[in-house]
Every structure is written in C-alpha cells, then in structure tokens.
Design a protein around this motif. Sequence first.
Motif, PDB file in Angstrom:
ATOM      1  N   ARG A  47      -2.439  -1.222  -3.882  1.00  0.00           N
ATOM      2  CA  ARG A  47      -3.532  -0.403  -3.352  1.00  0.00           C
ATOM      3  C   ARG A  47      -2.980   0.979  -3.035  1.00  0.00           C
ATOM      4  O   ARG A  47      -1.900   1.114  -2.448  1.00  0.00           O
ATOM      5  CB  ARG A  47      -4.037  -1.081  -2.069  1.00  0.00           C
ATOM      6  N   PHE A  53     -11.661   6.533  -6.942  1.00  0.00           N
ATOM      7  CA  PHE A  53     -11.434   5.845  -5.670  1.00  0.00           C
ATOM      8  C   PHE A  53     -12.776   5.543  -5.001  1.00  0.00           C
ATOM      9  O   PHE A  53     -13.775   6.224  -5.234  1.00  0.00           O
ATOM     10  CB  PHE A  53     -10.629   6.733  -4.701  1.00  0.00           C
ATOM     11  N   GLY A  96      -9.826   4.463  -1.195  1.00  0.00           N
ATOM     12  CA  GLY A  96      -8.936   3.407  -1.666  1.00  0.00           C
ATOM     13  C   GLY A  96      -9.145   3.100  -3.142  1.00  0.00           C
ATOM     14  O   GLY A  96     -10.261   3.195  -3.667  1.00  0.00           O
ATOM     15  N   GLU A 151      -4.037   4.743  -1.339  1.00  0.00           N
ATOM     16  CA  GLU A 151      -5.026   5.433  -0.502  1.00  0.00           C
ATOM     17  C   GLU A 151      -4.857   6.944  -0.613  1.00  0.00           C
ATOM     18  O   GLU A 151      -3.758   7.435  -0.870  1.00  0.00           O
ATOM     19  CB  GLU A 151      -4.839   5.040   0.973  1.00  0.00           C
ATOM     20  N   GLU A 184     -13.993   4.460   1.617  1.00  0.00           N
ATOM     21  CA  GLU A 184     -14.058   3.180   2.324  1.00  0.00           C
ATOM     22  C   GLU A 184     -14.344   3.291   3.814  1.00  0.00           C
ATOM     23  O   GLU A 184     -14.913   2.378   4.406  1.00  0.00           O
ATOM     24  CB  GLU A 184     -12.729   2.429   2.145  1.00  0.00           C
ATOM     25  N   THR A 193       0.837  -1.202   0.000  1.00  0.00           N
ATOM     26  CA  THR A 193       0.000   0.000   0.000  1.00  0.00           C
ATOM     27  C   THR A 193       0.873   1.255   0.000  1.00  0.00           C
ATOM     28  O   THR A 193       2.045   1.226   0.392  1.00  0.00           O
ATOM     29  CB  THR A 193      -0.885   0.068   1.258  1.00  0.00           C
TER      30      THR A 193
END
Length: 180
Positions: free
Chosen positions: A128, A149, A172, A130, A152, A92
Amino acid sequence: MLREDLGGGLELSLAVPQQAEALYALVDRNRDHLRRWLPFVDATRSPDDARAFLEGQLRGLIEGRSLTAALFFRGELVGLASLNRIDPVNRTTAIGYWIDEAASGQGLVTRAVRRLIDLAFQHFPVDRVEIHCAPDNVPSCKIPERLGFTREAVLRRALRAHEFVDDRVVWGLLREEWPG
Ligand SMILES: CC(C)(COP(=O)(O)OP(=O)(O)OC[C@H]1O[C@@H](n2cnc3c(N)ncnc32)[C@H](O)[C@@H]1OP(=O)(O)O)[C@@H](O)C(=O)NCCC(=O)NCCS
C-alpha cells in the motif's frame, strides 16, 4: 536506481550528499514556493543543512526506511521525490515530493511518482502506498488523483508547515490497483 533516464529530459537519481550544494541553491531560490506546504524550508540555512538531510536519507535507504530520488531535468537538479516511512510490518509507505517552481506544470512530478510507485511495489516490502496533502494544495492533490489513488480520509489539523496548520488528506493505492 542509481540514475535512470525517464525520457523527455527527466532523470531520477539516488539522492546523495554530493548534491548538497545544488540542493541548497534549489531550496534557497524556492523558499516562497515551498514554505507554505513543507516544514523543512526555514531550517535549511546552508549547504551543510542540505548535506545533513541527504546523509540522513542515505542512512534511511541503508536501513530500509526510505528511498529519496533527486529529479534532474535537462541535467539540472529540480526537485526531490521519496518513499518515506517504509513500514515492513504494516507494508506501507508514503510518497513525498516537491519541484522547482520554474519546472512545475509539465508532468515531471507525476512521472517521477509513477516510477517510485513501481519501485515501491517491485523492491520494497509494501502493499500500500499513501500520499498525504493539504486539501488546499490543489497541485499536490492532483498527483494521486491522476495516478488512480483513492481519497480515503481527512485527518483534521494533522499537517504543519512553519506557521501554517492544515488538515491532512490521505490518498491510498493498493498493490492490486496498480497497473504497473
Ligand atoms: C505539488 C507540486 C509537486 C506539483 O508539481 P507539478 O509540476 O504541478 O506537478 P506535475 O509535474 O505532475 O505537473 C502537473 C501539471 O503538468 C501538466 N502535464 C503536462 N504534461 C503532463 C504529463 N505527461 N503527465 C501529467 N501531467 C502533465 C498537467 O496537466 C498538470 O497541469 P495542471 O496542474 O494545470 O493540471 C509542486 O507544485 C510543488 O513542488 N509544490 C510545492 C511543494 C509541495 O506542495 N509539495 C507537496 C507537499 S504534499
């Protein structure tokens, strides 16, 4: 990406310590614009502070932890956008960004972030990406929304900038959701 022309006057360049004077001047004239949302503003008191930050970002790149890009518009430094906290175990990263108030509202950050997402999935061990923003920071939250995105989660009281405390909205994007 040492320096890349994204068209329309926008260039992305690796952020390097040689940009310290220009970066300090940019922060200094945008204190009111930035300090509501970003925690580094009051602690940036001289070009040396900006230089120390840029040296840290370069170390982060060498160690594979981050990638910080300087945004240039028509040849002038106008902001920064970065892949932060690159985590090869969980695959991530989190993107952060800010821009000169005078250069905002014309899609420059959206375009820079789009390119950073390409770079993240092409060259870094991440599946991933963010983006975190405060719910009241509407221009910031519009960027992940515009780029597809998913909103989340909301972490309560998890963002601080100077005297302000906000919830943290986590957006995300998964590798397979990115058309690039
Ligand atoms: C959040 C911030 C980076 C957004 O910058 P911005 O310039 O408004 O964002 P963009 O460059 O993507 O511009 C989006 C605007 O440009 C317009 N635009 C014009 N051409 C565009 C294009 N080709 N693509 C996307 N948007 C475009 C959009 O319609 C949008 O306008 P709107 O807000 O009226 O809908 C900026 O306001 C900022 O630096 N804020 C202070 C620091 C901060 O909050 N950082 C984020 C912390 S989480």
